[in-house]
Design an enzyme around this catalytic site. Structure first.
Site, PDB file in Angstrom:
ATOM      1  N   ASP A  10       1.011  -1.082   0.122  1.00  8.26           N
ATOM      2  CA  ASP A  10       0.102   0.110   0.189  1.00  8.26           C
ATOM      3  C   ASP A  10       1.027   1.281   0.126  1.00  8.26           C
ATOM      4  OD1 ASP A  10       0.894   0.023   2.732  1.00  8.26           O
ATOM      5  OD2 ASP A  10      -1.042   0.054   3.516  1.00  8.26           O
ATOM      6  N   CYS A  67       3.384  -3.243   4.033  1.00  7.99           N
ATOM      7  CA  CYS A  67       2.271  -2.052   4.422  1.00  7.99           C
ATOM      8  C   CYS A  67       3.225  -1.474   5.521  1.00  7.99           C
ATOM      9  CB  CYS A  67       1.008  -2.299   4.905  1.00  7.99           C
ATOM     10  SG  CYS A  67       0.853  -3.669   6.181  1.00  7.99           S
ATOM     11  N   THR A  69       3.030  -1.896   8.940  1.00  4.19           N
ATOM     12  CA  THR A  69       3.388  -2.660   9.855  1.00  4.19           C
ATOM     13  C   THR A  69       3.630  -4.336   9.389  1.00  4.19           C
ATOM     14  OG1 THR A  69       1.282  -3.324  10.594  1.00  4.19           O
ATOM     15  CG2 THR A  69       2.249  -1.571  11.609  1.00  4.19           C
ATOM     16  N   HIS A 100       9.668 -24.538   8.877  1.00  3.03           N
ATOM     17  CA  HIS A 100       8.548 -25.050   9.580  1.00  3.03           C
ATOM     18  C   HIS A 100       7.240 -24.878   8.882  1.00  3.03           C
ATOM     19  CE1 HIS A 100      10.919 -26.205  13.704  1.00  3.03           C
ATOM     20  NE2 HIS A 100      11.729 -26.373  12.543  1.00  3.03           N
ATOM     21  N   HIS A 135       6.459 -31.438   9.779  1.00  4.55           N
ATOM     22  CA  HIS A 135       5.964 -30.152   9.500  1.00  4.55           C
ATOM     23  C   HIS A 135       4.919 -30.007   8.389  1.00  4.55           C
ATOM     24  CE1 HIS A 135       9.166 -28.971  12.255  1.00  4.55           C
ATOM     25  NE2 HIS A 135       9.974 -29.564  11.296  1.00  4.55           N
TER      26      HIS A 135
HETATM   27  C1  RB5 Z   1      -1.739   2.599   6.603  1.00  2.49           C
HETATM   28  O1  RB5 Z   1      -1.853   3.751   7.323  1.00  2.49           O
HETATM   29  C2  RB5 Z   1      -1.372   1.393   7.586  1.00  2.49           C
HETATM   30  O2  RB5 Z   1      -2.649   1.068   8.514  1.00  2.49           O
HETATM   31  C3  RB5 Z   1      -1.165   0.059   6.615  1.00  2.49           C
HETATM   32  O3  RB5 Z   1      -0.285   0.447   5.790  1.00  2.49           O
HETATM   33  C4  RB5 Z   1      -0.789  -1.394   7.483  1.00  2.49           C
HETATM   34  O4  RB5 Z   1       0.329  -0.880   8.462  1.00  2.49           O
HETATM   35  C5  RB5 Z   1      -1.914  -2.118   8.186  1.00  2.49           C
HETATM   36  O5  RB5 Z   1      -1.690  -2.936   8.757  1.00  2.49           O
END
Ligand code: RB5
Length: 143
Positions: A10, A67, A69, A100, A135
């Site tokens: 994203d 993204c 996180t 695994h 596994h």
């Molecule tokens: C975008 O602000 C953020 O929410 C997205 O990139 C991601 O981290 C969601 O898990």
């Protein structure tokens, strides 16, 4: 033989996605970029679903999703049957998710890992092979 890779992000993972793509291309991997292609805000589940479906269809061997996180991408990608997406921010987890869990999508957070660590994670993830045996039975139970 080099693995085929599809990559997506994203807006929050756009910069790291592009860096990883260039890095892999410099190592002669063929990388299909599923977008996003600008920094404009967009919805990560849309990209996650399109990459996950390609992996489930065996159109590419491995997927990478970025993204902010890595978490949202992994939750969304894992909704697609046959996908095993792992959020990883260290090299040990990257290796173990292959050995695994036979992960077929690697999820990274641009706000969590720096560029050099991300490259190390990608390298070890692509170079690690599923161990199978006990596994395999467990991974089969995912379905
Ligand atoms: C975008 O602000 C953020 O929410 C997205 O990139 C991601 O981290 C969601 O898990």
């Amino acid at each position: 033989m080099l693995k085929t890779i599809i990559i997506g992000s994203d807006h929050a993972g756009f910069s790291l996605k592009n860096k990883i793509k260039s890095y892999l291309e410099s190592k002669n991997y063929e990388v299909f970029d599923a977008g996003t292609h600008t920094t404009e805000s967009c919805d990560y589940p849309v990209i996650a679903k399109s990459v996950a479906q390609k992996i489930a269809q065996n159109a590419y061997e491995y997927g990478i999703l970025v993204c902010g996180t890595g978490i949202g991408m992994s939750i969304a990608a894992n909704k697609v049957k046959g996908v095993r997406a792992a959020v990883v921010s260290d090299t040990c987890s990257a290796k173990m998710s292959r050995l695994h869990n036979n992960s077929n999508i690697l999820c990274l957070g641009e706000r969590i890992v720096g560029e050099e660590l991300a490259k190390d994670i990608v390298d070890i993830w692509l170079d690690s092979e599923f161990l199978g045996e006990r596994h395999a039975k467990r991974v089969a139970m995912f379905e």
